[in-house]
Design a protein around this motif. Sequence first.
Motif, PDB file in Angstrom:
ATOM      1  N   ASP A 192       0.840  -1.203   0.000  1.00 40.99           N
ATOM      2  CA  ASP A 192       0.000   0.000   0.000  1.00 40.99           C
ATOM      3  C   ASP A 192       0.874   1.251   0.000  1.00 40.99           C
ATOM      4  O   ASP A 192       1.807   1.390   0.790  1.00 40.99           O
ATOM      5  N   GLU A 193       0.559   2.175  -0.896  1.00 47.35           N
ATOM      6  CA  GLU A 193       1.324   3.417  -1.006  1.00 47.35           C
ATOM      7  C   GLU A 193       1.289   4.224   0.293  1.00 47.35           C
ATOM      8  O   GLU A 193       2.233   4.965   0.587  1.00 47.35           O
ATOM      9  N   LYS A 194       0.231   4.080   1.076  1.00 49.72           N
ATOM     10  CA  LYS A 194       0.156   4.793   2.348  1.00 49.72           C
ATOM     11  C   LYS A 194       1.278   4.327   3.284  1.00 49.72           C
ATOM     12  O   LYS A 194       1.918   5.131   3.967  1.00 49.72           O
ATOM     13  N   ILE A 195       1.516   3.024   3.308  1.00 47.73           N
ATOM     14  CA  ILE A 195       2.584   2.478   4.151  1.00 47.73           C
ATOM     15  C   ILE A 195       3.940   2.987   3.682  1.00 47.73           C
ATOM     16  O   ILE A 195       4.796   3.376   4.495  1.00 47.73           O
ATOM     17  N   LEU A 196       4.152   3.026   2.380  1.00 49.95           N
ATOM     18  CA  LEU A 196       5.423   3.493   1.838  1.00 49.95           C
ATOM     19  C   LEU A 196       5.631   4.985   2.108  1.00 49.95           C
ATOM     20  O   LEU A 196       6.750   5.420   2.406  1.00 49.95           O
ATOM     21  N   ALA A 197       4.552   5.752   2.033  1.00 50.51           N
ATOM     22  CA  ALA A 197       4.648   7.177   2.359  1.00 50.51           C
ATOM     23  C   ALA A 197       4.997   7.359   3.833  1.00 50.51           C
ATOM     24  O   ALA A 197       5.798   8.234   4.197  1.00 50.51           O
ATOM     25  N   GLY A 198       4.407   6.527   4.680  1.00 53.28           N
ATOM     26  CA  GLY A 198       4.731   6.579   6.103  1.00 53.28           C
ATOM     27  C   GLY A 198       6.159   6.171   6.381  1.00 53.28           C
ATOM     28  O   GLY A 198       6.827   6.747   7.252  1.00 53.28           O
ATOM     29  N   ARG A 199       6.640   5.162   5.650  1.00 47.19           N
ATOM     30  CA  ARG A 199       8.037   4.753   5.815  1.00 47.19           C
ATOM     31  C   ARG A 199       8.966   5.922   5.537  1.00 47.19           C
ATOM     32  O   ARG A 199       9.924   6.158   6.280  1.00 47.19           O
ATOM     33  N   PRO A 240       9.734   4.681  24.428  1.00 51.01           N
ATOM     34  CA  PRO A 240       8.836   3.541  24.224  1.00 51.01           C
ATOM     35  C   PRO A 240       9.085   2.731  22.961  1.00 51.01           C
ATOM     36  O   PRO A 240       9.583   3.231  21.950  1.00 51.01           O
ATOM     37  N   ASN A 241       8.712   1.473  23.048  1.00 50.82           N
ATOM     38  CA  ASN A 241       8.638   0.568  21.910  1.00 50.82           C
ATOM     39  C   ASN A 241       7.421   0.974  21.076  1.00 50.82           C
ATOM     40  O   ASN A 241       6.296   1.018  21.580  1.00 50.82           O
ATOM     41  N   ILE A 242       7.632   1.290  19.793  1.00 50.82           N
ATOM     42  CA  ILE A 242       6.499   1.690  18.945  1.00 50.82           C
ATOM     43  C   ILE A 242       6.294   0.687  17.806  1.00 50.82           C
ATOM     44  O   ILE A 242       5.798   1.045  16.735  1.00 50.82           O
ATOM     45  N   THR A 243       6.671  -0.591  18.076  1.00 49.88           N
ATOM     46  CA  THR A 243       6.305  -1.670  17.160  1.00 49.88           C
ATOM     47  C   THR A 243       5.133  -2.437  17.777  1.00 49.88           C
ATOM     48  O   THR A 243       4.692  -2.146  18.883  1.00 49.88           O
ATOM     49  N   GLY A 244       4.674  -3.456  17.068  1.00 58.65           N
ATOM     50  CA  GLY A 244       3.573  -4.272  17.573  1.00 58.65           C
ATOM     51  C   GLY A 244       4.031  -5.409  18.457  1.00 58.65           C
ATOM     52  O   GLY A 244       3.223  -6.292  18.781  1.00 58.65           O
ATOM     53  N   GLU A 246       5.831  -7.273  22.028  1.00 58.63           N
ATOM     54  CA  GLU A 246       5.525  -7.239  23.462  1.00 58.63           C
ATOM     55  C   GLU A 246       6.038  -5.949  24.083  1.00 58.63           C
ATOM     56  O   GLU A 246       7.190  -5.590  23.930  1.00 58.63           O
ATOM     57  N   GLY A 247       5.156  -5.267  24.786  1.00 58.82           N
ATOM     58  CA  GLY A 247       5.519  -4.000  25.389  1.00 58.82           C
ATOM     59  C   GLY A 247       5.342  -2.819  24.469  1.00 58.82           C
ATOM     60  O   GLY A 247       5.577  -1.677  24.865  1.00 58.82           O
ATOM     61  N   GLY A 248       4.938  -3.076  23.234  1.00 58.08           N
ATOM     62  CA  GLY A 248       4.792  -2.013  22.251  1.00 58.08           C
ATOM     63  C   GLY A 248       3.360  -1.549  22.085  1.00 58.08           C
ATOM     64  O   GLY A 248       2.592  -1.481  23.044  1.00 58.08           O
ATOM     65  N   ILE A 249       2.977  -1.257  20.847  1.00 58.55           N
ATOM     66  CA  ILE A 249       1.666  -0.651  20.586  1.00 58.55           C
ATOM     67  C   ILE A 249       0.761  -1.602  19.798  1.00 58.55           C
ATOM     68  O   ILE A 249      -0.061  -1.149  18.991  1.00 58.55           O
ATOM     69  N   ASP A 250       0.888  -2.902  20.061  1.00 59.54           N
ATOM     70  CA  ASP A 250       0.073  -3.882  19.350  1.00 59.54           C
ATOM     71  C   ASP A 250      -1.416  -3.632  19.565  1.00 59.54           C
ATOM     72  O   ASP A 250      -2.238  -3.845  18.666  1.00 59.54           O
ATOM     73  N   GLY A 251      -1.780  -3.173  20.760  1.00 60.71           N
ATOM     74  CA  GLY A 251      -3.189  -2.940  21.046  1.00 60.71           C
ATOM     75  C   GLY A 251      -3.720  -1.634  20.500  1.00 60.71           C
ATOM     76  O   GLY A 251      -4.917  -1.343  20.637  1.00 60.71           O
ATOM     77  N   TRP A 252      -2.879  -0.851  19.883  1.00 63.77           N
ATOM     78  CA  TRP A 252      -3.313   0.416  19.314  1.00 63.77           C
ATOM     79  C   TRP A 252      -3.778   0.211  17.873  1.00 63.77           C
ATOM     80  O   TRP A 252      -3.182  -0.568  17.128  1.00 63.77           O
ATOM     81  N   SER A 253      -4.791   0.932  17.480  1.00 63.11           N
ATOM     82  CA  SER A 253      -5.199   0.941  16.082  1.00 63.11           C
ATOM     83  C   SER A 253      -4.422   2.037  15.355  1.00 63.11           C
ATOM     84  O   SER A 253      -3.804   2.910  15.985  1.00 63.11           O
ATOM     85  N   ALA A 295       1.012   6.278  10.800  1.00 63.10           N
ATOM     86  CA  ALA A 295       0.336   5.228  11.571  1.00 63.10           C
ATOM     87  C   ALA A 295       0.303   3.909  10.802  1.00 63.10           C
ATOM     88  O   ALA A 295       0.536   2.831  11.366  1.00 63.10           O
ATOM     89  N   ALA A 296       0.024   3.976   9.512  1.00 66.43           N
ATOM     90  CA  ALA A 296      -0.029   2.764   8.700  1.00 66.43           C
ATOM     91  C   ALA A 296       1.333   2.073   8.675  1.00 66.43           C
ATOM     92  O   ALA A 296       1.420   0.840   8.752  1.00 66.43           O
ATOM     93  N   TYR A 297       2.387   2.848   8.565  1.00 65.88           N
ATOM     94  CA  TYR A 297       3.735   2.269   8.562  1.00 65.88           C
ATOM     95  C   TYR A 297       4.045   1.605   9.901  1.00 65.88           C
ATOM     96  O   TYR A 297       4.556   0.477   9.946  1.00 65.88           O
ATOM     97  N   LEU A 298       3.737   2.284  10.999  1.00 60.88           N
ATOM     98  CA  LEU A 298       4.050   1.723  12.316  1.00 60.88           C
ATOM     99  C   LEU A 298       3.284   0.426  12.566  1.00 60.88           C
ATOM    100  O   LEU A 298       3.776  -0.467  13.268  1.00 60.88           O
ATOM    101  N   LYS A 299       2.110   0.302  12.013  1.00 63.17           N
ATOM    102  CA  LYS A 299       1.362  -0.955  12.150  1.00 63.17           C
ATOM    103  C   LYS A 299       1.934  -2.055  11.260  1.00 63.17           C
ATOM    104  O   LYS A 299       1.646  -3.237  11.471  1.00 63.17           O
ATOM    105  N   ALA A 300       2.749  -1.665  10.276  1.00 65.55           N
ATOM    106  CA  ALA A 300       3.268  -2.644   9.323  1.00 65.55           C
ATOM    107  C   ALA A 300       4.709  -3.075   9.616  1.00 65.55           C
ATOM    108  O   ALA A 300       5.168  -4.063   9.048  1.00 65.55           O
ATOM    109  N   VAL A 301       5.425  -2.349  10.483  1.00 60.14           N
ATOM    110  CA  VAL A 301       6.827  -2.699  10.736  1.00 60.14           C
ATOM    111  C   VAL A 301       6.898  -4.009  11.513  1.00 60.14           C
ATOM    112  O   VAL A 301       5.968  -4.371  12.244  1.00 60.14           O
ATOM    113  N   PRO A 302       8.010  -4.749  11.381  1.00 63.51           N
ATOM    114  CA  PRO A 302       8.159  -6.003  12.135  1.00 63.51           C
ATOM    115  C   PRO A 302       8.076  -5.758  13.639  1.00 63.51           C
ATOM    116  O   PRO A 302       8.658  -4.806  14.152  1.00 63.51           O
ATOM    117  N   PRO A 303       7.358  -6.605  14.367  1.00 61.60           N
ATOM    118  CA  PRO A 303       7.243  -6.427  15.820  1.00 61.60           C
ATOM    119  C   PRO A 303       8.519  -6.869  16.538  1.00 61.60           C
ATOM    120  O   PRO A 303       9.181  -7.820  16.127  1.00 61.60           O
TER     121      PRO A 303
END
Length: 317
Positions: A192-199, A240-244, A246-253, A295-303
């Motif tokens: 998704d281009e949104k993820i690439l723009a976020g990257r 803070p850990n901002i990946t998905g 343990e201890g990160g933002i997995d529970g965040w949308s 936000a889209a990129y942060l949800k897509a990065v490796p946890p």
Amino acid sequence: MGFFDKLAIGVAAMAGAAAVAGWVLSAPQRLDEVTVASLGTGDAARGERIFWAGGCTSCHAKPGSQGEDRLQLAGGVQLKTPFGIFVAPNISQDPADGIGNWSVGDLANAMLKGVSPDGSHFYPAFPYASYARMKSADIADLFAYMKTLPAVPGKAAGHQLSFPFNIRRGLGLWKLLYLSDQPVVSFPEGTDEKILAGRYLVEGPGHCGECHTPRDFIGGPEKSQWLAGAVAAEGQGNVPNITGGEGGIDGWSAGDIAYLLESGFTPDFDSVGGSMVEVQKNMARLAQEDRAAIAAYLKAVPPHANGYPARGQAVGQ
């Protein structure tokens, strides 16, 4: 000539060769003339977006500035680290104390190569290791916008560094290890281009990895733990850990993340603190689609699990 005399001469020769090689390898590397010539004049309106995405005011505004005073880029903010105290310089349009006499090529070399107009290495407290991933056109736009900002007289204090960290030439070897224009996170074709723009925004101008990624003993980012959180450069806290993981933002949308960048509030109605306060102010100046892309990129990065020690555990354990 005896064996030990020959051995001493051989060792001296190898040491000399190593010194010469180190000197050559550590030389500052500038942009080529074709790239500099292609920068053009830039567009100030587009450059304002890059200015806020890049967080220029967070370090270079006068300490404690609010409102429009945040555009007074006189520097002076101190970053106290294990390597010494780094002081953000004046980057206002003052020709004597700031960068008013810089060309667009000077700014591009500083941000993409970490090299000053006089040919010296900048310290990576200036986050050129992230800015190196930026598009040269965005640097030109940023230059055009910065030309519209006020000139503020007054040179910021110098860095306070002890040996060997006060020897800038050695940074050339650091750059060989850590300076790259390639993305940190690779995505498959068709992403998704949104993820690439976020990257681009996160890994480049936003330089989020500079604080949210753990570092090794010479200050290089541990890219295998990208955005996993880190021991704060200053004080005893953690970033803070901002990946998905343990201890990160997995529970965040993605909406939760974008809303924090806009408002400063977490999903549980807590508010950001520390240096993130200034970062959030900058992100709030971006367009909604930019925050959504981040936000889209942060949800897509490796946890990753937290990249810093658990509470009560000493660093290094």
